[in-house]
Design an enzyme around this catalytic site. Structure first.
Site, PDB file in Angstrom:
ATOM      1  N   GLY A 113      45.408  35.892  46.844  1.00  0.00           N
ATOM      2  CA  GLY A 113      44.316  36.331  45.977  1.00  0.00           C
ATOM      3  C   GLY A 113      44.541  37.720  45.419  1.00  0.00           C
ATOM      4  N   GLY A 114      45.712  38.282  45.656  1.00  0.00           N
ATOM      5  CA  GLY A 114      45.931  39.682  45.267  1.00  0.00           C
ATOM      6  C   GLY A 114      46.592  39.892  43.924  1.00  0.00           C
TER       7      GLY A 114
ATOM      8  CB  CYS B 227      40.614  22.867  44.309  1.00  0.00           C
ATOM      9  SG  CYS B 227      40.355  22.527  42.563  1.00  0.00           S
TER      10      CYS B 227
ATOM     11  CB  VAL C 136      47.538  22.343  38.739  1.00  0.00           C
ATOM     12  CG1 VAL C 136      47.571  21.335  37.607  1.00  0.00           C
ATOM     13  CG2 VAL C 136      46.967  21.705  39.984  1.00  0.00           C
TER      14      VAL C 136
ATOM     15  CG  HIS D 212      41.997  32.269  47.009  1.00  0.00           C
ATOM     16  ND1 HIS D 212      41.699  31.421  45.975  1.00  0.00           N
ATOM     17  CD2 HIS D 212      41.924  33.530  46.506  1.00  0.00           C
ATOM     18  CE1 HIS D 212      41.425  32.140  44.889  1.00  0.00           C
ATOM     19  NE2 HIS D 212      41.564  33.413  45.186  1.00  0.00           N
TER      20      HIS D 212
ATOM     21  CE  LYS E 180      46.039  28.813  47.793  1.00  0.00           C
ATOM     22  NZ  LYS E 180      45.103  28.328  46.777  1.00  0.00           N
TER      23      LYS E 180
ATOM     24  CD  GLN F 260      47.691  22.795  47.563  1.00  0.00           C
ATOM     25  OE1 GLN F 260      47.593  22.629  46.353  1.00  0.00           O
ATOM     26  NE2 GLN F 260      47.151  23.838  48.179  1.00  0.00           N
TER      27      GLN F 260
ATOM     28  CB  ALA G 114      48.722  32.004  42.373  1.00  0.00           C
TER      29      ALA G 114
HETATM   30  C1  LIG Z   1      47.498  27.873  36.935  1.00  0.00           C
HETATM   31  C2  LIG Z   1      46.948  27.815  38.324  1.00  0.00           C
HETATM   32  C3  LIG Z   1      46.973  26.632  39.026  1.00  0.00           C
HETATM   33  C4  LIG Z   1      46.504  26.580  40.344  1.00  0.00           C
HETATM   34  N1  LIG Z   1      46.626  25.406  41.044  1.00  0.00           N
HETATM   35  C5  LIG Z   1      46.365  25.396  42.389  1.00  0.00           C
HETATM   36  C6  LIG Z   1      46.697  24.284  43.177  1.00  0.00           C
HETATM   37  O1  LIG Z   1      47.258  23.293  42.713  1.00  0.00           O
HETATM   38  N2  LIG Z   1      46.392  24.339  44.514  1.00  0.00           N
HETATM   39  C7  LIG Z   1      45.801  25.429  45.090  1.00  0.00           C
HETATM   40  O2  LIG Z   1      45.569  25.440  46.313  1.00  0.00           O
HETATM   41  N3  LIG Z   1      45.511  26.507  44.355  1.00  0.00           N
HETATM   42  C8  LIG Z   1      45.785  26.530  43.034  1.00  0.00           C
HETATM   43  N4  LIG Z   1      45.561  27.653  42.295  1.00  0.00           N
HETATM   44  C9  LIG Z   1      45.034  28.855  42.983  1.00  0.00           C
HETATM   45  C10 LIG Z   1      46.161  29.749  43.459  1.00  0.00           C
HETATM   46  O3  LIG Z   1      47.009  29.106  44.365  1.00  0.00           O
HETATM   47  C11 LIG Z   1      45.613  31.015  44.119  1.00  0.00           C
HETATM   48  O4  LIG Z   1      44.819  30.656  45.219  1.00  0.00           O
HETATM   49  C12 LIG Z   1      44.782  31.875  43.186  1.00  0.00           C
HETATM   50  O5  LIG Z   1      45.323  31.945  41.895  1.00  0.00           O
HETATM   51  C13 LIG Z   1      44.659  33.278  43.745  1.00  0.00           C
HETATM   52  O6  LIG Z   1      45.924  33.864  43.949  1.00  0.00           O
HETATM   53  P1  LIG Z   1      46.531  34.976  42.957  1.00  0.00           P
HETATM   54  O7  LIG Z   1      45.576  36.125  42.960  1.00  0.00           O
HETATM   55  O8  LIG Z   1      47.866  35.303  43.518  1.00  0.00           O
HETATM   56  O9  LIG Z   1      46.597  34.357  41.585  1.00  0.00           O
HETATM   57  C14 LIG Z   1      45.965  27.731  40.959  1.00  0.00           C
HETATM   58  C15 LIG Z   1      45.921  28.926  40.238  1.00  0.00           C
HETATM   59  C16 LIG Z   1      46.406  28.984  38.934  1.00  0.00           C
HETATM   60  C17 LIG Z   1      46.376  30.286  38.202  1.00  0.00           C
END
Ligand SMILES: Cc1cc2nc3c(=O)[nH]c(=O)nc-3n(C[C@H](O)[C@H](O)[C@H](O)COP(=O)(O)O)c2cc1C
Length: 533
Positions: free
Chosen positions: A245-246, A146, A50, A213, A185, A117, A272
């Site tokens: 999630g990494g 979420c 987001v 995740h 997801k 998404q 992310a």
């Molecule tokens: C700023 C931000 C916004 C996010 N918005 C969404 C979203 O819109 N949809 C979703 O499925 N996950 C969302 N997430 C979760 C990420 O897609 C991801 O699952 C989570 O950050 C873990 O991955 P990472 O370790 O690579 O950060 C968001 C995460 C962050 C940090």
């Protein structure tokens, strides 16, 4: 993955914007697409985020080597109210809410790589949204991870994880209802067995992939990721699993993407936060300095008229602990993209791009714009406004088109008209000899909208449309002679012979301009799934 030198990465990305995503990552169109559909096997993706995953960030991720880019989660209830609008100024497709906010902006460049998404808890609404965006995106995804209350209280996001029947209903409806791949997801469930059983049920719906995740829904981003859960899932299903999630404890550089893939045994990886902090993490040679990345991001934000609020948000995520530096303070104080540009020394670039956009906007509004046809799916579009005063009394373009179709012995033109809610404007599409034509501009009445569609068709086919000054053309002569037979018909036939429908369609396709710019006026109103650690 093939290693491409950093400068070469950027050069190629800029030189060939339509294919850069595939080229820079060293992968080819061939192995990202399978049977004309996006494949999720062995890919690296920008995760849905987001506020972060708007068009400028997605395009930059593609430049830097991401194979697939997810948009931020968009809620089905808001999306179903949106109107699809072709933005001639930016060369984008916008999904515009009744209050005129652009909820989702996309462009040709990312069409084969972007995953839309949605947040949903309703199979019918999910399908309506998927159909709305179907021809502009490569795949649709359902967010089932979420944990935020705003999402779960409506039965969306992680709430779905405890309602597998609902999951099945939504995914089955989507898989059978749209022609593009469907993915979802999830987060992991309390035990490995439960997680496997859920993913196997998801697999049976026919989805193309599942992103996992590796955290429980109660866990926060600071908690370590459970690679063993993802690994168990990856072993138990045959669809591609996308490990996620990494970012915090595993992936710091591009090389770590491969470590994470191996540690999870997954087919693909989705990033992310690592990408939010420095999206050049996708560059196989290693990340670029974040200052360079911010500059490139800002250029896209300006070109695509991104909402300044959103631009600031993303730049602040990249600034991280420098957000209170003099530069950070300047960014925070800025109210417009122009003011943000000044902080980065990009004011001249910004002024230049904004002037170009203004010129194009003015040309479109005055009707004096370039009348170069642009394909919108299977419809040939031109920005044309119907001006009654340009035609003699009792003569209209629709009459000319009808007359022409009779003479050519093709079916009578068929008009379909839609009305949008935000300003009650009308837009018509006319079908003639199996080809469809439409003006991109909206008219005050259905009658005018049909006339505008007829004008587009006539102009594209090179047939006179009856404007004052065209009195020699057949229909005007016919009217003037009060009932006498087809005067001037030969002349019209001569003209119509010059350009046949097939030729015109071809020409139109080849002259369709590449994406110029894009942006998002949306003030993101849905909080991120997780706060930053
Ligand atoms: C700023 C931000 C916004 C996010 N918005 C969404 C979203 O819109 N949809 C979703 O499925 N996950 C969302 N997430 C979760 C990420 O897609 C991801 O699952 C989570 O950050 C873990 O991955 P990472 O370790 O690579 O950060 C968001 C995460 C962050 C940090």
């Amino acid at each position: 993955m093939t290693h491409v030198p950093k400068q070469e990465v950027l050069r190629r990305a800029r030189a060939d914007s339509s294919r850069s995503a595939a080229v820079v990552s060293g992968r080819t169109e061939w192995n990202i697409m399978a049977a004309g559909r996006l494949s999720f096997r062995n890919i690296t993706a920008l995760a849905p985020m987001v506020r972060v995953g708007t068009l400028p960030m997605r395009l930059l991720a593609l430049d830097y080597g991401a194979d697939v880019v997810y948009c931020e989660e968009l809620i089905d209830i808001k999306m179903v109210q949106c109107q699809r609008v072709v933005n001639e100024v930016l060369q984008t497709v916008d999904f515009v809410a009744p209050d005129d906010r652009v909820m989702f902006r996309t462009c040709e460049r990312e069409k084969d790589r972007v995953v839309f998404q949605m947040g949903t808890a309703d199979p019918d609404r999910a399908l309506a949204v998927a159909r709305l965006v179907e021809k502009d995106v490569a795949a649709v995804d359902v967010n089932m991870g979420c944990p935020k209350e705003y999402s779960t209280k409506g039965g969306m996001g992680a709430a779905l994880l405890s309602d597998p029947d609902k999951i099945e209903a939504i995914l089955t409806k989507l898989v059978t209802g749209v022609s593009i791949p469907v993915t979802c997801k999830i987060r992991i469930l309390p035990s490995v067995e439960e997680t496997i059983s859920l993913v196997q049920r998801i697999e049976r719906t026919g989805v193309a992939a599942v992103a996992v995740h590796g955290r429980f829904k109660e866990e926060r981003p600071r908690h370590p990721v459970h690679c063993n859960y993802i690994q168990a899932v990856a072993r138990a299903v045959s669809i591609p699993v996308i490990a996620n999630g990494g970012s915090l404890d595993v992936v710091k550089t591009n090389a770590d993407i491969e470590h994470f893939r191996r540690a999870t045994g997954a087919s693909s990886v989705m990033l992310a936060r690592a990408a939010m902090w420095n999206v050049s993490v996708f560059v196989s040679e290693g990340p670029l300095p974040v200052e360079k990345v911010m500059e490139e991001y800002l250029k896209y934000a300006i070109r695509y008229d991104n909402h300044a609020f959103n631009t600031k948000y993303c730049l602040c995520q990249m600034l991280r602990d420098k957000v209170e530096s003099p530069l950070g303070k300047q960014v925070q104080a800025a109210q417009t993209n122009a003011e943000i540009s000044a902080a980065y020394g990009l004011h001249t670039f910004c002024r230049h791009v904004q002037e170009q956009q203004q010129t194009r906007r003015a040309a479109l509004q005055s009707g004096g714009q370039s009348e170069r046809p642009v394909m919108d799916g299977d419809v040939t579009t031109v920005a044309v406004k119907f001006e009654r005063r340009n035609y003699p009394p009792q003569i209209t373009p629709k009459m000319f088109l009808l007359e022409w179709s009779r003479r050519e012995r093709v079916e009578q033109p068929l008009y379909e008209t839609v009305q949008r809610s935000q300003d009650r404007g009308f837009q018509s599409t006319v079908t003639v000899a199996g080809k469809r034509f439409r003006s991109t501009l909206w008219e005050k009445s259905k009658k005018f909208a049909e006339q505008a569609a007829a004008v587009v068709c006539l102009r594209v086919l090179g047939i006179p449309e009856g404007r004052i000054g065209e009195e020699d053309s057949g229909l005007v002569c016919k009217r003037k002679r009060d009932g006498k037979t087809n005067g001037g018909a030969e002349q019209q036939q001569e003209q119509s012979k010059k350009r046949h429908l097939g030729d015109v369609q071809q020409e139109t396709q080849s002259s369709a301009t590449p994406a110029l710019a894009n942006g998002d006026h949306r003030e993101a109103d849905t909080p991120p799934e997780q706060a930053q650690p």
